[in-house]
Design an enzyme around this catalytic site. Structure first.
Site, PDB file in Angstrom:
ATOM      1  N   VAL A 189       0.810  -1.222   0.000  1.00  0.00           N
ATOM      2  CA  VAL A 189       0.000   0.000   0.000  1.00  0.00           C
ATOM      3  C   VAL A 189       0.839   1.265   0.000  1.00  0.00           C
ATOM      4  CG1 VAL A 189      -1.946  -1.144   1.125  1.00  0.00           C
ATOM      5  CG2 VAL A 189      -0.235   0.056   2.526  1.00  0.00           C
ATOM      6  N   ASN A 247      -6.041  -1.200   7.304  1.00  0.00           N
ATOM      7  CA  ASN A 247      -5.452  -1.845   8.475  1.00  0.00           C
ATOM      8  C   ASN A 247      -3.944  -2.062   8.357  1.00  0.00           C
ATOM      9  OD1 ASN A 247      -5.498  -3.766  10.930  1.00  0.00           O
ATOM     10  ND2 ASN A 247      -4.777  -5.090   9.295  1.00  0.00           N
ATOM     11  N   SER A 259      -4.300   3.542  16.430  1.00  0.00           N
ATOM     12  CA  SER A 259      -3.795   2.827  17.602  1.00  0.00           C
ATOM     13  C   SER A 259      -4.013   3.696  18.822  1.00  0.00           C
ATOM     14  CB  SER A 259      -2.302   2.530  17.442  1.00  0.00           C
ATOM     15  OG  SER A 259      -1.738   2.086  18.669  1.00  0.00           O
ATOM     16  N   TYR A 313       5.968   5.473  15.271  1.00  0.00           N
ATOM     17  CA  TYR A 313       4.704   4.734  15.245  1.00  0.00           C
ATOM     18  C   TYR A 313       3.555   5.582  15.788  1.00  0.00           C
ATOM     19  CZ  TYR A 313       1.282   1.045  16.131  1.00  0.00           C
ATOM     20  OH  TYR A 313       0.138   0.285  16.144  1.00  0.00           O
ATOM     21  N   SER A 351       2.677   8.484  13.484  1.00  0.00           N
ATOM     22  CA  SER A 351       1.971   8.041  12.276  1.00  0.00           C
ATOM     23  C   SER A 351       0.505   7.761  12.570  1.00  0.00           C
ATOM     24  CB  SER A 351       2.640   6.794  11.683  1.00  0.00           C
ATOM     25  OG  SER A 351       2.399   5.635  12.457  1.00  0.00           O
ATOM     26  N   LYS A 352       0.236   7.173  13.715  1.00  0.00           N
ATOM     27  CA  LYS A 352      -1.145   6.841  14.062  1.00  0.00           C
ATOM     28  C   LYS A 352      -1.948   8.081  14.462  1.00  0.00           C
ATOM     29  CE  LYS A 352      -0.918   2.412  13.299  1.00  0.00           C
ATOM     30  NZ  LYS A 352      -1.687   1.793  12.189  1.00  0.00           N
TER      31      LYS A 352
END
Length: 250
Positions: free
Chosen positions: A57, A83, A134, A147, A150-151
């Site tokens: 993706v 997802n 998340s 992480y 990004s979420k």
């Protein structure tokens, strides 16, 4: 042609696989998308109503080829579950730019690219998008600079998408899983970590992949026809407790 179709990215394992299975049980056709060709082929082989599509993706050219192939195969697209994601944990000073970009390319760019490619079909079906962020996008934690960021960006992207696409009848929501009892988590979480999570979660346990999938499938369905722009933490209450001392809850 009348059976609704969902696209689930990162479908070869974990929450993506659980969501694919649940949606098939609920009568959906599912385009299962992943870049792990071998694993996706294996898990989709015995799922009636599922078709595997191999795609990274984070690569625009692959997304541009895959979305038309899905529409050619199914004739319609009613829901997209973004997802697919990667996790790289480490201290800020040890997170080099290559690591940062690797996380952003899949976790954020991938959501943008797949959603954008799917918009024309979703406008036609007045369908929905569910982005998977998340709990780390809602509350900061150590070792998650790339992480978590990004979420958090996915959460805001969801609101942007909902604000703009609502005029066309397309709903967009976001699910933020808390600690989930996946095979990977149980392999890397020590007993001390497990105990600490249990202490910090009001429900006193990890969630399951199927519990997260239930929320996702609901948001994709007509049962959530007036729900859009929402950020839903499926986390056993983890986010609600903030940094409160667990001992004060007992």
């Amino acid at each position: 042609m009348s059976q609704k179709t969902a696209l689930v990215t990162g479908a070869a394992r974990g929450i993506g696989l659980a969501t694919s299975k649940l949606m098939i049980e609920r009568g959906w056709q599912v385009a299962m998308l992943d870049r792990d060709t071998e694993e996706l082929q294996k898990v989709s082989a015995n799922l009636s109503g599922a078709v595997p599509f191999f795609c990274d993706v984070s690569i625009l050219s692959e997304v541009e080829k895959t979305l038309p192939a899905i529409l050619e195969r199914f004739g319609r697209l009613d829901a997209v579950v973004n997802n697919a994601g990667v996790a790289q944990f480490g201290p800020i000073e040890d997170t080099d730019f290559e690591t940062w970009r690797t996380v952003m390319e899949t976790n954020l760019d991938g959501v943008f690219l797949v959603s954008q490619a799917a918009v024309p079909a979703l406008k036609e079906s007045q369908g929905s998008i569910v982005n998977i962020a998340s709990i780390s996008g809602l509350r900061a934690s150590t070792l998650r600079v790339a992480y978590g960021t990004s979420k958090a960006a996915v959460i805001h992207l969801t609101k942007q998408q909902a604000a703009e696409l609502g005029e066309s009848g397309v709903r967009v929501n976001c699910v933020c899983p808390g600690p989930v009892r996946t095979k990977l988590a149980m392999a890397v979480h020590s007993q001390d970590i497990i105990d600490a999570y249990h202490d910090a979660i009001p429900l006193n346990r990890y969630g399951s992949e199927t519990e997260i999938a239930e929320v996702i499938e609901f948001l994709c369905s007509e049962r959530a026809s007036y729900v859009t722009g929402q950020i839903i933490a499926s986390d056993g209450g983890f986010e609600s407790t903030g940094i409160g001392l667990p001992s004060l809850r007992s």
